[in-house]
Design an enzyme around this catalytic site. Structure first.
Site, mmCIF file in Angstrom:
data_model
loop_
_atom_site.group_PDB
_atom_site.id
_atom_site.type_symbol
_atom_site.label_atom_id
_atom_site.label_comp_id
_atom_site.label_asym_id
_atom_site.label_seq_id
_atom_site.Cartn_x
_atom_site.Cartn_y
_atom_site.Cartn_z
ATOM 1 N N ASP A 110 -45.413 26.230 34.736
ATOM 2 C CA ASP A 110 -45.444 24.774 34.624
ATOM 3 C C ASP A 110 -46.880 24.297 34.706
ATOM 4 O OD1 ASP A 110 -43.191 22.489 34.748
ATOM 5 O OD2 ASP A 110 -44.965 21.767 35.807
ATOM 6 N N ASN A 128 -39.986 26.003 26.541
ATOM 7 C CA ASN A 128 -39.328 24.750 26.922
ATOM 8 C C ASN A 128 -40.300 23.603 27.160
ATOM 9 O OD1 ASN A 128 -37.050 23.070 28.250
ATOM 10 N ND2 ASN A 128 -38.592 23.261 29.876
ATOM 11 N N TYR A 180 -43.295 13.118 17.947
ATOM 12 C CA TYR A 180 -42.260 13.946 18.565
ATOM 13 C C TYR A 180 -41.282 14.457 17.506
ATOM 14 C CZ TYR A 180 -38.757 15.377 22.018
ATOM 15 O OH TYR A 180 -37.874 16.104 22.773
ATOM 16 N N LYS A 211 -40.713 18.417 16.407
ATOM 17 C CA LYS A 211 -39.422 19.080 16.587
ATOM 18 C C LYS A 211 -38.826 19.542 15.256
ATOM 19 C CE LYS A 211 -39.371 18.725 21.068
ATOM 20 N NZ LYS A 211 -39.519 19.917 21.924
ATOM 21 N N ILE A 248 -31.281 13.940 27.768
ATOM 22 C CA ILE A 248 -30.866 14.619 28.990
ATOM 23 C C ILE A 248 -31.424 13.861 30.186
ATOM 24 C CG2 ILE A 248 -30.845 16.809 30.232
ATOM 25 C CD1 ILE A 248 -29.446 16.909 27.497
ATOM 26 N N THR A 278 -33.247 13.700 32.888
ATOM 27 C CA THR A 278 -34.306 14.446 33.570
ATOM 28 C C THR A 278 -35.407 13.473 33.974
ATOM 29 O OG1 THR A 278 -35.642 14.874 31.598
ATOM 30 C CG2 THR A 278 -33.823 16.415 32.060
#
Length: 250
Positions: free
Chosen positions: A38, A91, A157, A161, A190, A192
Site C-alpha cells: 500500500d 488492485n 478514470y 479502466k 463499492i 469503501t
C-alpha cells in the site's frame, strides 16, 4: 467448493484498505503468504498484522506503484519472502478529479493514468518473469464497471479502466500457453473509504443506481478475486467479470 492457496505467494497492491484489504485477508485465511502492499506503510502493516494474528502469513510492503522501481521492489520482496511469486492482484487505484474533458486538469489526467493503468503494466511486467520461473501463476487486474460504460466527468478514470481490459486480454493471450492466466474484475460502486468524500445525497443516488438496492461491499469483490486466482478457474482466461449488482444490465 473450498479454495486453498497453501504454498502460494501472493502480492496485493492497494491492500491497506477497502477491496485490497478484503482480498489480502481472504488470501491469508486461505493459506497464501501475502505481501500486503500500500502507499500507506502503516495501513499495510496493520493488515499484515491482522493476517498473522489470525494464523496466516503476511509481510507488509509500501510505496507508490506509479513508480516502476517500487513495483519491482515489491515483487522482489514477495519472491524473497515466499521463494517464488504465484499470484498477483493489481488492485491499487484512485478516482481522480471530476471535470468535463474540456476542463480536465492535465496533472489529474496524468496521475490517474500513472496509478490506474501504468502501475498495472508495471505489475505484470515484473511479475510475469517470476511466475514463469515458478511454472505459472494467476493475475487479477481490478478494473471497474467503467471499463465497459461511460461516466460523465470521469474521463481519465474511464479511459484507464477501458485500457485495462485490453491490456488484460493481451497478457492472457501472450501467456496462456505458459500456464499464466490473466483476468480482470469490474466492480460497481463499492462501499469503501474512496466514497467517504462524496457530497450529501450522492451516496444515496449511487445506491439507487444499483438494481439490487445497495452498494457492493469489499468482500463481494474479494470472493470473486479468490475464485479467479484459484485452480477452480483454470479454464478462465482473458475475461472481464462484473460484480455490479445488475448495474450494467440496465
Amino acid at each position: 467448493m473450498q479454495i486453498t492457496f497453501t504454498g502460494k505467494t501472493a502480492l496485493v497492491t492497494g491492500a491497506g484498505s477497502g477491496i485490497g484489504e478484503a482480498i489480502a485477508l481472504q488470501l491469508g485465511q486461505a493459506g497464501a503468504l501475502v505481501v500486503v502492499a500500500d502507499l500507506d506503510a502503516a495501513k499495510a502493516a496493520a493488515v499484515a498484522d491482522r493476517i498473522v494474528a489470525a494464523g496466516g502469513q503476511a509481510v507488509p510492503g509500501a510505496g507508490d506503484v506509479a513508480n516502476p522501481d517500487v513495483v519491482q521492489s515489491l515483487i522482489a520482496e514477495a519472491v524473497a519472502a515466499g521463494g517464488k511469486l504465484d499470484l498477483l492482484v493489481n488492485n491499487a487505484g484512485i478516482g481522480g478529479p471530476l471535470a468535463p474533458l474540456g476542463d480536465y486538469p492535465l496533472d489529474g489526467w496524468r496521475r490517474v493514468m500513472d496509478v490506474n493503468l501504468d502501475a498495472v503494466f508495471y505489475g505484470m511486467r515484473f511479475a510475469i518473469p517470476e511466475m514463469l520461473k515458478a511454472g505459472g501463476g494467476a493475475i487479477v487486474n481490478m478494473a471497474s464497471i467503467l471499463g465497459s460504460v461511460g461516466f460523465a466527468n470521469a474521463g481519465a478514470y474511464v479511459a484507464a479502466k477501458h485500457a485495462l481490459l485490453g491490456l488484460t486480454k493481451v497478457a492472457a493471450l501472450e501467456y496462456a500457453a505458459k500456464n499464466i492466466r490473466v483476468n480482470c474484475i469490474g466492480p460497481a460502486f463499492i462501499d469503501t473509504p474512496l466514497l467517504a468524500a462524496l457530497p450529501p445525497g450522492a451516496k444515496e443516488a449511487l445506491v439507487a443506481a444499483h438494481p439490487v438496492g445497495r452498494l457492493g461491499v469489499a468482500d463481494d469483490v474479494a470472493a470473486l478475486t479468490l475464485f479467479l486466482l484459484s485452480d477452480q478457474a483454470r479454464f478462465i482466461n482473458g475475461s472481464y467479470h462484473l460484480t455490479d449488482g445488475g448495474y450494467c444490465a440496465q
